[in-house]
Enzyme design. Structure first.
Site, short mmCIF file in Angstrom:
data_model
loop_
_atom_site.label_atom_id
_atom_site.label_comp_id
_atom_site.label_asym_id
_atom_site.label_seq_id
_atom_site.Cartn_x
_atom_site.Cartn_y
_atom_site.Cartn_z
N SER A 1 2.80 -0.66 6.26
CA SER A 1 3.91 -0.48 7.10
C SER A 1 4.88 -1.59 6.96
CB SER A 1 3.53 -0.03 8.46
OG SER A 1 2.17 -0.57 8.68
N GLY B 1 -0.71 1.44 9.66
CA GLY B 1 0.01 0.97 10.91
C GLY B 1 -0.90 0.52 12.16
N MET C 1 -8.50 8.05 -0.13
CA MET C 1 -9.45 8.44 0.91
C MET C 1 -9.94 9.82 0.78
SD MET C 1 -7.29 7.12 3.91
CE MET C 1 -6.46 5.53 4.02
N ASP D 1 -6.58 -6.41 4.03
CA ASP D 1 -5.90 -5.16 4.07
C ASP D 1 -5.97 -4.48 5.60
OD1 ASP D 1 -5.11 -2.73 3.63
OD2 ASP D 1 -6.77 -2.08 2.13
N GLY D 2 -4.76 -4.55 6.23
CA GLY D 2 -4.87 -3.80 7.47
C GLY D 2 -4.16 -4.93 8.42
N HIS E 1 -8.08 0.90 -4.25
CA HIS E 1 -9.13 0.84 -3.01
C HIS E 1 -9.65 2.28 -2.77
CE1 HIS E 1 -9.66 -0.33 1.60
NE2 HIS E 1 -10.50 -0.14 1.02
N HIS F 1 -1.20 -1.38 -4.38
CA HIS F 1 -2.35 -0.93 -3.67
C HIS F 1 -2.44 0.43 -3.39
CE1 HIS F 1 -5.82 -1.94 -1.05
NE2 HIS F 1 -5.55 -1.08 -0.37
N SER G 1 0.65 -1.09 0.25
CA SER G 1 0.06 -0.03 0.09
C SER G 1 0.68 1.23 0.02
CB SER G 1 -0.89 0.05 1.51
OG SER G 1 -1.51 1.60 1.51
N MET H 1 -12.11 4.41 -0.71
CA MET H 1 -12.61 4.70 0.56
C MET H 1 -13.27 6.16 0.40
SD MET H 1 -9.61 2.98 2.80
CE MET H 1 -8.60 3.26 1.58
N MET I 1 -11.47 -5.80 5.10
CA MET I 1 -10.79 -4.94 5.77
C MET I 1 -10.28 -5.51 7.37
SD MET I 1 -9.76 -2.07 4.28
CE MET I 1 -8.75 -1.57 5.53
N ASP J 1 -4.35 3.51 -1.87
CA ASP J 1 -5.79 3.92 -0.87
C ASP J 1 -6.31 5.25 -1.19
OD1 ASP J 1 -6.02 1.48 0.71
OD2 ASP J 1 -4.01 1.92 1.38
N GLY K 1 -8.72 3.98 7.13
CA GLY K 1 -8.32 5.38 7.52
C GLY K 1 -6.78 5.71 7.72
C1 DX5 Z 1 -6.27 1.41 5.42
C2 DX5 Z 1 -5.76 0.94 4.24
C3 DX5 Z 1 -4.50 0.06 4.22
C4 DX5 Z 1 -3.54 0.45 4.98
C5 DX5 Z 1 -2.67 -0.72 5.33
O1 DX5 Z 1 -7.42 2.24 5.38
O2 DX5 Z 1 -6.75 0.65 3.36
O3 DX5 Z 1 -4.23 -0.33 2.89
O4 DX5 Z 1 -2.57 1.18 4.16
O5 DX5 Z 1 -1.88 -0.47 6.07
P1 DX5 Z 1 -0.99 -1.30 7.24
O6 DX5 Z 1 -0.55 -2.61 6.28
O7 DX5 Z 1 0.23 -0.75 7.70
O8 DX5 Z 1 -1.93 -1.78 8.07
ZN ZN Z 2 -6.48 -0.30 1.18
#
Ligand code: DX5
Ligand code: ZN
Length: 218
Positions: free
Chosen positions: A197, A146, A38, A174-175, A67, A34, A9, A69, A138, A36, A143
């Site tokens: 991360s 980490g 937002m 994811d997450g 992705h 990936h 990501s 959001m 998820m 993200d 959001g």
């Molecule tokens: C959160 C994102 C994720 C996020 C994952 O809203 O959709 O893709 O960046 O990050 P890590 O792998 O650090 O949890």
């Molecule tokens: Zn994501």
């Protein structure tokens, strides 16, 4: 070794040199990139939109796994397709007319994905299984990068793996996925792993991606 795809990501990348970061994860052997997106409304954070995706598109031929959001998503789907997305994933919670959005994404020649927040049960996608190419579970509240993996999502991943059966659908998680949690996630049935991360924080992307793959080696 388990047959999985790794999707770093870029939320955890250095935004000041995003093009270089994308080249670096490409060289490091990622499968998908990936992305993200937002909107500060559906999730309490704001990232990037179509113009930035368009700018990084020439830096790699890897699959752009976008992705979204954002709510609503329908008015912007064409823009993400034009910017170079290969997979466009919308959130079931953000889209009242989920069936219509999924059909529209496919009509744009893109793969259609649907994502579920941790509190959303898997039965909301029961009637769109023939319209999705990817299901994104998820395992944190969306959001931020980490955050810690929410273990209750393992059961959801198992149930969705059963629902998928022999359909050609990616099951992405994811997450909070890292070398400690990836084993359970893959055992539960995931085959595409998002890692923010876990890939970017160490600095050595080749090593981080190899360690994730090694953690699920048979
Ligand atoms: C959160 C994102 C994720 C996020 C994952 O809203 O959709 O893709 O960046 O990050 P890590 O792998 O650090 O949890
Ligand atoms: Zn994501």
């Amino acid at each position: 070794m388990a047959d999985i795809k790794i999707a770093p990501s870029i939320l955890s990348a250095d935004f000041a040199k995003l093009g270089e970061e994308v080249c670096a994860i490409d060289r490091a052997g990622c499968d998908y990139v990936h992305i993200d997106v937002m909107d500060g409304h559906f999730v309490p954070n704001l990232t990037f939109g179509p113009p930035i995706i368009k700018c990084i598109r020439p830096h790699t031929e890897k699959v752009f796994d976008v992705h979204l959001m954002i709510s609503p998503s329908q008015p912007f789907l064409q823009d993400y397709a034009d910017a170079g997305a290969d997979i466009i994933t919308v959130h079931a919670e953000a889209d009242i007319h989920l069936d219509r959005s999924l059909q529209f994404i496919r009509s744009l020649g893109k793969k259609a994905g649907v994502s579920l927040n941790p509190s959303t049960p898997e039965n909301v996608i029961e009637y769109v299984m023939d319209k999705v190419d990817l299901i994104l579970v998820m395992s944190v509240n969306p959001g931020f990068g980490g955050q810690s993996f929410i273990p209750s999502q393992l059961e959801k991943i198992r149930r969705i793996r059963q629902m998928i059966g022999d359909r050609p659908i990616d099951l992405e998680v994811d997450g909070g996925v890292n070398t400690k949690t990836i084993g359970d996630v893959v055992d539960a049935g995931a085959d595409v792993i998002v890692a923010g991360s876990a890939v970017f924080n160490g600095g050595d992307y080749i090593k981080s991606i190899a360690e994730l793959r090694a953690a699920v080696a048979d």
